[in-house]
Design a protein around this motif. Sequence first.
Motif, PDB file in Angstrom:
ATOM      1  N   TYR A   1      -4.195  -7.308  -4.616  1.00 21.50           N
ATOM      2  CA  TYR A   1      -3.794  -6.370  -3.556  1.00 21.50           C
ATOM      3  C   TYR A   1      -4.258  -4.769  -4.892  1.00 21.50           C
ATOM      4  CZ  TYR A   1      -0.171  -2.653  -2.197  1.00 21.50           C
ATOM      5  OH  TYR A   1       0.255  -2.140  -1.412  1.00 21.50           O
ATOM      6  N   LEU A   2      -3.526  -5.275  -6.327  1.00 15.82           N
ATOM      7  CA  LEU A   2      -3.891  -4.011  -6.498  1.00 15.82           C
ATOM      8  C   LEU A   2      -5.519  -3.492  -7.238  1.00 15.82           C
ATOM      9  CD1 LEU A   2      -1.705  -4.443  -9.950  1.00 15.82           C
ATOM     10  CD2 LEU A   2      -1.569  -2.953  -8.231  1.00 15.82           C
ATOM     11  N   ALA A   3      -6.187  -4.740  -6.604  1.00 21.05           N
ATOM     12  CA  ALA A   3      -7.787  -4.353  -6.835  1.00 21.05           C
ATOM     13  C   ALA A   3      -7.999  -4.318  -5.406  1.00 21.05           C
ATOM     14  CB  ALA A   3      -9.076  -5.663  -7.263  1.00 21.05           C
ATOM     15  N   GLY A   4      -7.636  -3.760  -4.076  1.00 26.34           N
ATOM     16  CA  GLY A   4      -7.850  -3.168  -3.482  1.00 26.34           C
ATOM     17  C   GLY A   4      -6.742  -1.603  -3.028  1.00 26.34           C
ATOM     18  N   LEU A   5      -5.871  -1.727  -3.727  1.00 28.26           N
ATOM     19  CA  LEU A   5      -5.264  -0.054  -4.196  1.00 28.26           C
ATOM     20  C   LEU A   5      -6.416   0.470  -4.221  1.00 28.26           C
ATOM     21  CD1 LEU A   5      -2.957   1.199  -2.761  1.00 28.26           C
ATOM     22  CD2 LEU A   5      -1.804   0.312  -4.770  1.00 28.26           C
ATOM     23  N   ALA A   6      -6.607  -0.200  -5.659  1.00 30.11           N
ATOM     24  CA  ALA A   6      -7.276   1.053  -6.795  1.00 30.11           C
ATOM     25  C   ALA A   6      -8.658   1.381  -5.674  1.00 30.11           C
ATOM     26  CB  ALA A   6      -8.001   0.111  -8.231  1.00 30.11           C
ATOM     27  N   GLY A   7      -9.662   0.288  -4.913  1.00 28.10           N
ATOM     28  CA  GLY A   7     -10.921   0.294  -4.329  1.00 28.10           C
ATOM     29  C   GLY A   7      -9.977   1.671  -3.012  1.00 28.10           C
ATOM     30  N   ALA A   8      -9.162   1.062  -2.489  1.00 25.34           N
ATOM     31  CA  ALA A   8      -8.415   2.104  -1.131  1.00 25.34           C
ATOM     32  C   ALA A   8      -8.670   3.781  -1.993  1.00 25.34           C
ATOM     33  CB  ALA A   8      -7.259   2.303  -1.438  1.00 25.34           C
ATOM     34  N   LEU A   9      -7.621   4.076  -3.378  1.00 22.81           N
ATOM     35  CA  LEU A   9      -8.438   5.519  -3.779  1.00 22.81           C
ATOM     36  C   LEU A   9      -9.446   6.049  -4.099  1.00 22.81           C
ATOM     37  CD1 LEU A   9      -6.056   7.509  -5.583  1.00 22.81           C
ATOM     38  CD2 LEU A   9      -7.046   6.036  -7.646  1.00 22.81           C
ATOM     39  N   LEU A  10     -10.889   4.828  -5.294  1.00 20.21           N
ATOM     40  CA  LEU A  10     -12.174   5.366  -5.311  1.00 20.21           C
ATOM     41  C   LEU A  10     -12.809   5.790  -3.930  1.00 20.21           C
ATOM     42  CD1 LEU A  10     -12.426   2.152  -8.132  1.00 20.21           C
ATOM     43  CD2 LEU A  10     -12.164   4.964  -8.026  1.00 20.21           C
ATOM     44  N   THR A  11     -12.555   4.598  -2.794  1.00 21.52           N
ATOM     45  CA  THR A  11     -12.994   4.910  -1.497  1.00 21.52           C
ATOM     46  C   THR A  11     -13.034   6.756  -0.673  1.00 21.52           C
ATOM     47  OG1 THR A  11     -12.722   2.467  -0.936  1.00 21.52           O
ATOM     48  CG2 THR A  11     -13.702   3.804   1.195  1.00 21.52           C
ATOM     49  N   ALA A  12     -11.196   7.059  -1.198  1.00 22.88           N
ATOM     50  CA  ALA A  12     -10.938   8.424  -0.700  1.00 22.88           C
ATOM     51  C   ALA A  12     -11.559   9.476  -1.304  1.00 22.88           C
ATOM     52  CB  ALA A  12      -9.401   8.117  -1.167  1.00 22.88           C
ATOM     53  N   VAL A  13     -12.356   9.078  -2.455  1.00 23.68           N
ATOM     54  CA  VAL A  13     -12.723   9.661  -3.769  1.00 23.68           C
ATOM     55  C   VAL A  13     -14.412  10.541  -3.022  1.00 23.68           C
ATOM     56  CG1 VAL A  13     -13.588  10.640  -6.085  1.00 23.68           C
ATOM     57  CG2 VAL A  13     -11.576   9.190  -5.623  1.00 23.68           C
ATOM     58  N   TYR A  14     -14.916   9.293  -3.188  1.00 25.59           N
ATOM     59  CA  TYR A  14     -16.204   9.112  -3.169  1.00 25.59           C
ATOM     60  C   TYR A  14     -16.759   9.363  -0.880  1.00 25.59           C
ATOM     61  CZ  TYR A  14     -17.064   4.382  -0.951  1.00 25.59           C
ATOM     62  OH  TYR A  14     -16.598   2.963  -0.161  1.00 25.59           O
ATOM     63  N   ALA A  15     -15.816   9.191  -0.074  1.00 30.04           N
ATOM     64  CA  ALA A  15     -16.202   9.865   0.916  1.00 30.04           C
ATOM     65  C   ALA A  15     -15.733  11.458   0.893  1.00 30.04           C
ATOM     66  CB  ALA A  15     -15.128   8.932   1.875  1.00 30.04           C
ATOM     67  N   PHE A  16     -14.577  11.838  -0.033  1.00 31.72           N
ATOM     68  CA  PHE A  16     -14.943  13.438   0.520  1.00 31.72           C
ATOM     69  C   PHE A  16     -15.418  13.744  -0.110  1.00 31.72           C
ATOM     70  CE2 PHE A  16     -11.318  12.193   3.770  1.00 31.72           C
ATOM     71  CZ  PHE A  16     -11.444  12.938   4.195  1.00 31.72           C
ATOM     72  N   ARG A  17     -16.006  13.162  -1.636  1.00 31.72           N
ATOM     73  CA  ARG A  17     -16.897  13.585  -2.498  1.00 31.72           C
ATOM     74  C   ARG A  17     -18.379  14.632  -1.646  1.00 31.72           C
ATOM     75  NH1 ARG A  17     -21.011  10.932  -5.251  1.00 31.72           N
ATOM     76  NH2 ARG A  17     -22.463  12.173  -6.616  1.00 31.72           N
ATOM     77  N   MET A  18     -18.459  13.080  -0.597  1.00 35.19           N
ATOM     78  CA  MET A  18     -19.964  13.247  -0.115  1.00 35.19           C
ATOM     79  C   MET A  18     -19.572  14.583   0.759  1.00 35.19           C
ATOM     80  SD  MET A  18     -21.473   9.992   1.765  1.00 35.19           S
ATOM     81  CE  MET A  18     -19.676   9.258   2.299  1.00 35.19           C
ATOM     82  N   VAL A  19     -18.654  14.368   1.791  1.00 42.83           N
ATOM     83  CA  VAL A  19     -18.224  16.046   3.035  1.00 42.83           C
ATOM     84  C   VAL A  19     -18.385  16.882   1.955  1.00 42.83           C
ATOM     85  CG1 VAL A  19     -16.152  16.680   4.134  1.00 42.83           C
ATOM     86  CG2 VAL A  19     -16.467  14.431   4.223  1.00 42.83           C
ATOM     87  N   PHE A  20     -17.117  17.621   0.629  1.00 42.37           N
ATOM     88  CA  PHE A  20     -17.787  18.211   0.444  1.00 42.37           C
ATOM     89  C   PHE A  20     -18.977  18.728  -0.668  1.00 42.37           C
ATOM     90  CE2 PHE A  20     -12.537  17.071  -1.276  1.00 42.37           C
ATOM     91  CZ  PHE A  20     -12.571  18.160  -0.122  1.00 42.37           C
TER      92      PHE A  20
END
Lengths: 629, 102
Positions: free
Chosen positions: A421-440
């Motif tokens: 679960y922790l791995a998945g949660l950390a992944g979710a956080l990172l996903t948000a970072v790189y997804a919006f890095r792209m957008v920005f």
Amino acid sequence: MLKPLLLVPLLPLAGFLLLVLGGRRWPRALVAVIGVGSAGLAALVASVVAGALFYMPEGQPREFTQTLWTWMSVGGFSPRIALHLDALSCVMMLVVAWVGFLILLYSAEFMADDDGYGRFFAYMDLFVASMLVLVLAGDLLLLYLGWEGVGLCSYLLIGFWYRDPANGRAARKAFIVTRVGDAAFAVGLALLFTQLGTSAIPEIAERATAQWAGGSTLATAAAALLLAGAVGKSAQLPLQVWLPDAMAGPTPTSALIHAATMVTAGVYLIARMNVLFALTPAVQLAVAIIGATTLLLASFAALVQTDIKRVLAYSTISQIGYMFLALGVGAWSAAIFHFMTHAFFKSLLFLGAGVVIMALHHEHDMRKMGGLRKELPGTFGAFLIGAASLAALPLVTAGFYSKDLILARVWMAPTGGLWLYLAGLAGALLTAVYAFRMVFLVFFGPLKEKPSRRPGVAIGIPLAVLATLSIVGGLIELPANLGGRPVLSGFLASALPPTAAEAIPAEGWLQAVAGLACIVGVWFAYLYFLRSPMLADRLAASAAGSALRRFWFSGWGFDWAYERLFIRPYVWIARVNKGDFIDAFYAAVAWAGRLAHTLLSQTQTGNVRWYAMGLAIGAVVFIALAVLL
Amino acid sequence: MTAIPMEHGLALAVALFVLGLVGVLARRNIVFMLMSIEIMLNAAGVAFVVAGARWGAADGQVMFFFILATAAAEVAVGLALVLQLYHRFHTVDADAASKMRG
């Protein structure tokens, strides 16, 4: 209305055959009509068939098998060419057919200036046909045929622009790396057949439970071999190295094959053989661990990529990691749900990226993009929706519901639940970072280069449809505390074992934590990549930062390690054996033959009397032998 | 008339055969080689006749007729070869025709 099922894979195949025969000579409009139309018709037929299956009267088994003929019959081995439609293959078929159609429609405009227009549509149609065979196969051998078919199309399309040797290299890499998994899959298939005496999927499930005790060696071996096949095709650890390079292909290819459909074939295979994996808890745990590890590694790698398509490639690896994680904890329908939403938002992101790349003259580097928000407003909206769905922005996006379902199920998993679960949660956080890095990076900030062209209707429609689906796709499976509409899992329950039916404890809290992870990630991306980019630059410039950055940029050095572990020793052995020392024996035989020839040819003097002498001596010798012995 | 012992007859046949063989091997003139082959054939014929007389059967003499016929055919072919040889090489030396050397 289930009978037309046969047409679903047959229509794109017909399109492929037509285009292969005439695609070079026909005008582009006709090629596009055949290429897109065949997939569109297949999608329509698929919808009709799926509707018939969905609204099947109560009491009847919700499955349909269409046996066409027996492929071959050799010593008890008689695989059938049979299509099997149940809830699982139905969902896969719908997604493949519709997303395939939308991406083909997009390609009709995107590839308009390409010399290989007919070739492109021929390959894409063949891909759609193979993928539909893969998901509809009622026999493991037929599934394998589709599996290899999509692999072939992937190879052909990665190397589509074959004039650049780098593309050919990427294509070969993808082909060879997935082949490692495919070989294991083939061995697993043979093992299943020799042990269970059948290759039909429903019968394998029946006999496996009857014949094998839980966790027996043979069952574990078979499941592990199938897992190896799935890992290769779905670009999971340790065979994930091919997918980032596969981005050498045209963008619609990356969207269809390397994001939405083919790479999820491994997920489908594991879900399809769920009985086998449920029998072997060790292998199933391995699936979960592979998924969790992959999703973390790939998210970190996605953080530092500069090529927009490579970010999306690592993101795909990571999202399939989520699906593997879900499969590993037995949340079968959650994995299929995430497959579906991922197909929507990831193909949307790829198509959006394609528009940007095309508008900027095939520029892939995000550092040279920026400020496109005002220039390409429609694409910006679509890309933003895709990124939000990828980042699982709470409540409004489809990605939130599917990812949240996976995380909740992982939380409840009996073994290793907390760590996964922790791995998945950390992944979710990172996903948000790189997804919006792209957008920005791409759409905000100062305008760096003006786009040269704007997308037309054929590009606009798929973007709009996929954007809508990325928002409303979550509505078919709402969690209990937010309306509770388990339409998809209810439908899938007829094909997949139901996930533990009890309600998820503290569901609201889990959702809140996941939502928070996403929002923190987006805020982080905003802070580092938009508001004060020098923060990110300073971080990257520090010694540890730059080393880490380079390490992640290279995808955790897997290519580097494989180069040293496998490629160099192989090349070394090849070089050592260049003289073919095994051939030395045969060379010696040839040398002895040539020597004997030289000696014997000395006796051929051409002189008649010499020959007569030979005859006389021979006669004397033989008579002497006859007399003496 | 006393019967000639078989051994004498066979000894004559062997002597003739060896003479012929030596002739074939030693002479370079192809006409003489042909004549030596005739002698060898006749040696075989003598051996047949002697053996036929020993067993009181006519077979030996029948075989001699076969040998005569064979010899006639052989001479026909052989003389043709001699003519060809002379035509091509302007000699009757058998060793001149050695183009088939390996």
